[in-house]
Design a protein around this motif. Structure first.
Motif, PDB file in Angstrom:
ATOM      1  N   ASP A  83       0.810  -1.227   0.000  1.00  0.00           N
ATOM      2  CA  ASP A  83       0.000   0.000   0.000  1.00  0.00           C
ATOM      3  C   ASP A  83       0.837   1.268   0.000  1.00  0.00           C
ATOM      4  O   ASP A  83       0.441   2.279  -0.588  1.00  0.00           O
ATOM      5  CB  ASP A  83      -0.928   0.023   1.236  1.00  0.00           C
ATOM      6  CG  ASP A  83      -2.026  -1.023   1.159  1.00  0.00           C
ATOM      7  OD1 ASP A  83      -2.369  -1.445   0.040  1.00  0.00           O
ATOM      8  OD2 ASP A  83      -2.540  -1.412   2.234  1.00  0.00           O
ATOM      9  N   HIS A  84       1.992   1.227   0.675  1.00  0.00           N
ATOM     10  CA  HIS A  84       2.774   2.455   0.875  1.00  0.00           C
ATOM     11  C   HIS A  84       4.253   2.227   0.583  1.00  0.00           C
ATOM     12  O   HIS A  84       5.100   2.353   1.484  1.00  0.00           O
ATOM     13  CB  HIS A  84       2.596   2.967   2.309  1.00  0.00           C
ATOM     14  CG  HIS A  84       1.171   3.132   2.725  1.00  0.00           C
ATOM     15  ND1 HIS A  84       0.338   4.075   2.168  1.00  0.00           N
ATOM     16  CD2 HIS A  84       0.425   2.446   3.639  1.00  0.00           C
ATOM     17  CE1 HIS A  84      -0.864   3.976   2.722  1.00  0.00           C
ATOM     18  NE2 HIS A  84      -0.843   3.005   3.614  1.00  0.00           N
ATOM     19  N   ALA A 129       7.991  -0.174  -5.087  1.00  0.00           N
ATOM     20  CA  ALA A 129       6.682  -0.163  -5.758  1.00  0.00           C
ATOM     21  C   ALA A 129       6.660  -1.114  -6.939  1.00  0.00           C
ATOM     22  O   ALA A 129       5.667  -1.819  -7.178  1.00  0.00           O
ATOM     23  CB  ALA A 129       6.354   1.251  -6.218  1.00  0.00           C
ATOM     24  N   ARG A 179      -5.749  14.702  -2.053  1.00  0.00           N
ATOM     25  CA  ARG A 179      -4.318  14.601  -2.319  1.00  0.00           C
ATOM     26  C   ARG A 179      -3.733  15.904  -2.873  1.00  0.00           C
ATOM     27  O   ARG A 179      -2.519  16.012  -3.038  1.00  0.00           O
ATOM     28  CB  ARG A 179      -4.049  13.489  -3.348  1.00  0.00           C
ATOM     29  CG  ARG A 179      -4.577  12.108  -2.988  1.00  0.00           C
ATOM     30  CD  ARG A 179      -3.575  11.320  -2.175  1.00  0.00           C
ATOM     31  NE  ARG A 179      -3.970   9.926  -2.066  1.00  0.00           N
ATOM     32  CZ  ARG A 179      -3.436   8.942  -2.771  1.00  0.00           C
ATOM     33  NH1 ARG A 179      -2.453   9.194  -3.615  1.00  0.00           N
ATOM     34  NH2 ARG A 179      -3.856   7.706  -2.601  1.00  0.00           N
ATOM     35  N   ARG A 197      -1.438   0.478  -9.928  1.00  0.00           N
ATOM     36  CA  ARG A 197      -1.330  -0.983 -10.002  1.00  0.00           C
ATOM     37  C   ARG A 197      -2.331  -1.551 -11.007  1.00  0.00           C
ATOM     38  O   ARG A 197      -3.418  -0.975 -11.209  1.00  0.00           O
ATOM     39  CB  ARG A 197      -1.569  -1.612  -8.624  1.00  0.00           C
ATOM     40  CG  ARG A 197      -0.461  -1.293  -7.634  1.00  0.00           C
ATOM     41  CD  ARG A 197      -0.457  -2.246  -6.463  1.00  0.00           C
ATOM     42  NE  ARG A 197       0.588  -1.908  -5.494  1.00  0.00           N
ATOM     43  CZ  ARG A 197       1.855  -2.277  -5.594  1.00  0.00           C
ATOM     44  NH1 ARG A 197       2.238  -3.012  -6.639  1.00  0.00           N
ATOM     45  NH2 ARG A 197       2.733  -1.928  -4.670  1.00  0.00           N
ATOM     46  N   ASN A 252      -6.056   4.933  -5.192  1.00  0.00           N
ATOM     47  CA  ASN A 252      -4.865   4.129  -4.932  1.00  0.00           C
ATOM     48  C   ASN A 252      -3.683   4.535  -5.816  1.00  0.00           C
ATOM     49  O   ASN A 252      -2.788   3.731  -6.064  1.00  0.00           O
ATOM     50  CB  ASN A 252      -5.177   2.644  -5.136  1.00  0.00           C
ATOM     51  CG  ASN A 252      -6.187   2.131  -4.129  1.00  0.00           C
ATOM     52  OD1 ASN A 252      -6.293   2.650  -3.025  1.00  0.00           O
ATOM     53  ND2 ASN A 252      -6.952   1.119  -4.508  1.00  0.00           N
ATOM     54  N   HIS A 278      -0.187   6.506  -7.010  1.00  0.00           N
ATOM     55  CA  HIS A 278       1.102   6.779  -6.375  1.00  0.00           C
ATOM     56  C   HIS A 278       1.836   7.816  -7.213  1.00  0.00           C
ATOM     57  O   HIS A 278       1.762   7.791  -8.453  1.00  0.00           O
ATOM     58  CB  HIS A 278       1.957   5.516  -6.277  1.00  0.00           C
ATOM     59  CG  HIS A 278       1.329   4.425  -5.465  1.00  0.00           C
ATOM     60  ND1 HIS A 278       1.611   4.229  -4.135  1.00  0.00           N
ATOM     61  CD2 HIS A 278       0.415   3.475  -5.803  1.00  0.00           C
ATOM     62  CE1 HIS A 278       0.903   3.204  -3.686  1.00  0.00           C
ATOM     63  NE2 HIS A 278       0.175   2.724  -4.680  1.00  0.00           N
ATOM     64  N   PHE A 311       5.794   9.580  -7.571  1.00  0.00           N
ATOM     65  CA  PHE A 311       7.190   9.481  -7.171  1.00  0.00           C
ATOM     66  C   PHE A 311       7.971  10.647  -7.765  1.00  0.00           C
ATOM     67  O   PHE A 311       7.724  11.060  -8.901  1.00  0.00           O
ATOM     68  CB  PHE A 311       7.803   8.164  -7.662  1.00  0.00           C
ATOM     69  CG  PHE A 311       7.084   6.944  -7.171  1.00  0.00           C
ATOM     70  CD1 PHE A 311       7.436   6.337  -5.975  1.00  0.00           C
ATOM     71  CD2 PHE A 311       6.019   6.401  -7.893  1.00  0.00           C
ATOM     72  CE1 PHE A 311       6.762   5.217  -5.509  1.00  0.00           C
ATOM     73  CE2 PHE A 311       5.343   5.282  -7.445  1.00  0.00           C
ATOM     74  CZ  PHE A 311       5.702   4.694  -6.248  1.00  0.00           C
ATOM     75  N   ALA A 366       8.812   8.103  -2.952  1.00  0.00           N
ATOM     76  CA  ALA A 366       7.365   8.332  -2.971  1.00  0.00           C
ATOM     77  C   ALA A 366       7.051   9.685  -2.355  1.00  0.00           C
ATOM     78  O   ALA A 366       7.685  10.096  -1.370  1.00  0.00           O
ATOM     79  CB  ALA A 366       6.639   7.233  -2.224  1.00  0.00           C
ATOM     80  N   ARG A 383       4.373  11.535  -0.319  1.00  0.00           N
ATOM     81  CA  ARG A 383       3.194  11.192   0.492  1.00  0.00           C
ATOM     82  C   ARG A 383       2.900  12.320   1.471  1.00  0.00           C
ATOM     83  O   ARG A 383       3.833  12.974   1.942  1.00  0.00           O
ATOM     84  CB  ARG A 383       3.420   9.903   1.271  1.00  0.00           C
ATOM     85  CG  ARG A 383       3.498   8.661   0.419  1.00  0.00           C
ATOM     86  CD  ARG A 383       3.153   7.423   1.213  1.00  0.00           C
ATOM     87  NE  ARG A 383       4.205   7.037   2.164  1.00  0.00           N
ATOM     88  CZ  ARG A 383       5.126   6.143   1.935  1.00  0.00           C
ATOM     89  NH1 ARG A 383       5.203   5.553   0.772  1.00  0.00           N
ATOM     90  NH2 ARG A 383       6.024   5.853   2.856  1.00  0.00           N
TER      91      ARG A 383
END
Length: 366
Positions: free
Chosen positions: A223-224, A231, A268, A285, A353, A355, A357, A364, A366
């Motif tokens: 998940d993280h 990843a 976000r 994903r 979900n 991500h 980078f 990542a 976050r």
């Protein structure tokens, strides 16, 4: 039973740094998996703990004891190798008992330990056979049994399933997990197979080029992930990556991949706002890319046009390889989908979900 600690451990082979400042504390009774690509240093780290390689710098502790200068036989560990390494002229019983005989363990105690290990592993009826009379899976269980009879503080496994076929690997990894529950001992397991790591570990340590990238529970890694390497390594098929920029339009923020643009969820926006106008890597994903007809309810869906390149029917799902401009990516979609090669389709991404980078540091955001 004991904890294990790697304290600023280095291993150098000439100019090559195989293990680079490794710091891990493994709790008593934990099942830790060291995972990474071939040549990343994970097996070297295990061999340092076993005493099969000398430490260049740092300390390794088993419990409270520093074992840098302790002989392998006195470290109270047992190791299961990729090769079964069974003596072909000995019976299963004698193979399992051999180490105990060398230690001059009483015969009755040897018999008790071997029979107990055989019962745990379900090989009681094989004790009189020679290795040539066993299947690959049975030989692997004998190798594990040889470790069990030692009753060590720590079990070490070095890619023990790599010589087994796919079905037997699934069965054996379940048996190793059960074994850990039964023995309640510290297990340290090395593999390059992230599926093995995800299904068995209490925690996973991801290593690349001798450096620990991240250590956490399987779900937390999934998940993280801390960086691009983790990843891409954790998850099967691997996470899709798109070179992109972050673009602001009014109060909305978009991931702009050139041939596509998808909106970032409102919660976000503040996190990613400092990166507006900068080059980033967008990650999603395959399981978060859906056929709109069968998309689960409640997702934060953003559409994306693509052309179907290849489809792989897996029975309970379909892997669909897609192209959007120069971007190639894969989706895991509902098996009711009727995608054909060359179809121009619309898929939806679950942006909840997503991500992001940093393209320069690969860390990542976050």
């Amino acid at each position: 039973m004991a904890s294990v600690t790697y304290d600023h451990v280095y291993k150098r082979f000439g100019d090559v740094v195989a293990v680079n400042d490794l710091n891990i504390h493994i709790e008593d009774k934990e099942f830790l998996v060291l995972v990474g690509p071939s040549g990343c240093g994970k097996t070297t780290a295990l061999r340092l703990l076993a005493g099969l390689e000398d430490i260049t710098e740092g300390r390794i502790l088993i419990g409270d004891q520093v074992v840098n200068d302790v002989a392998p036989k006195d470290r109270d560990i047992a190791m299961v190798f990729q090769s079964y390494a069974l003596y072909p002229h000995m019976t299963v019983f004698d193979n399992m008992a051999f180490g105990l005989k060398l230690r001059k363990t009483p015969k009755q105690e040897i018999k008790r330990r071997v029979e107990n290990a055989a019962q745990i592993l379900g090989i009681e009826n094989l004790l009189d056979r020679k290795p040539r009379q066993l299947s690959g899976g049975q030989r692997q269980r004998v190798a594990v049994g040889r470790a069990i009879v030692r009753e060590p503080k720590v079990f070490l496994f070095d890619e023990p399933l790599s010589n087994l076929d796919a079905k037997l690997r699934v069965e054996t990894r379940a048996n190793i997990s059960k074994l850990h529950q039964q023995l309640q001992t510290t297990f340290i397991y090395v593999t390059h197979d992230q599926v093995e790591a995800m299904t068995m570990a209490t925690r996973i340590a991801v290593i690349n080029k001798g450096i620990l990238q991240q250590i956490d529970t399987p779900q937390a890694l999934y998940d993280h992930p801390d960086n691009l390497f983790v990843a891409g390594f954790i998850g099967s098929p691997a996470m899709n990556f798109f070179p992109a920029t972050l673009r602001k339009d009014g109060n909305a923020l978009y991931v702009d991949g050139g041939t596509f643009a998808v909106q970032v969820p409102e919660n976000r926006v503040s996190t990613y706002a400092p990166y507006v106008g900068k080059s980033i890597i967008f990650g999603i994903r395959p399981e978060d890319i859906h056929n709109p007809e069968f998309a689960p309810p409640g997702i934060i869906a953003q559409p994306l046009e693509a052309v179907v390149d290849v489809t792989e029917l897996m029975g309970n799902e379909i892997f669909v390889y897609l192209k959007n401009g120069d971007h190639n990516f894969v989706a895991r979609v509902d098996p009711r989908s009727r995608y054909q090669m060359g179809d121009r389709v619309q898929v939806v991404l679950n942006m909840a979900n997503m991500h992001i980078f940093d393209r320069d540091t690969e860390k990542a955001i976050r």
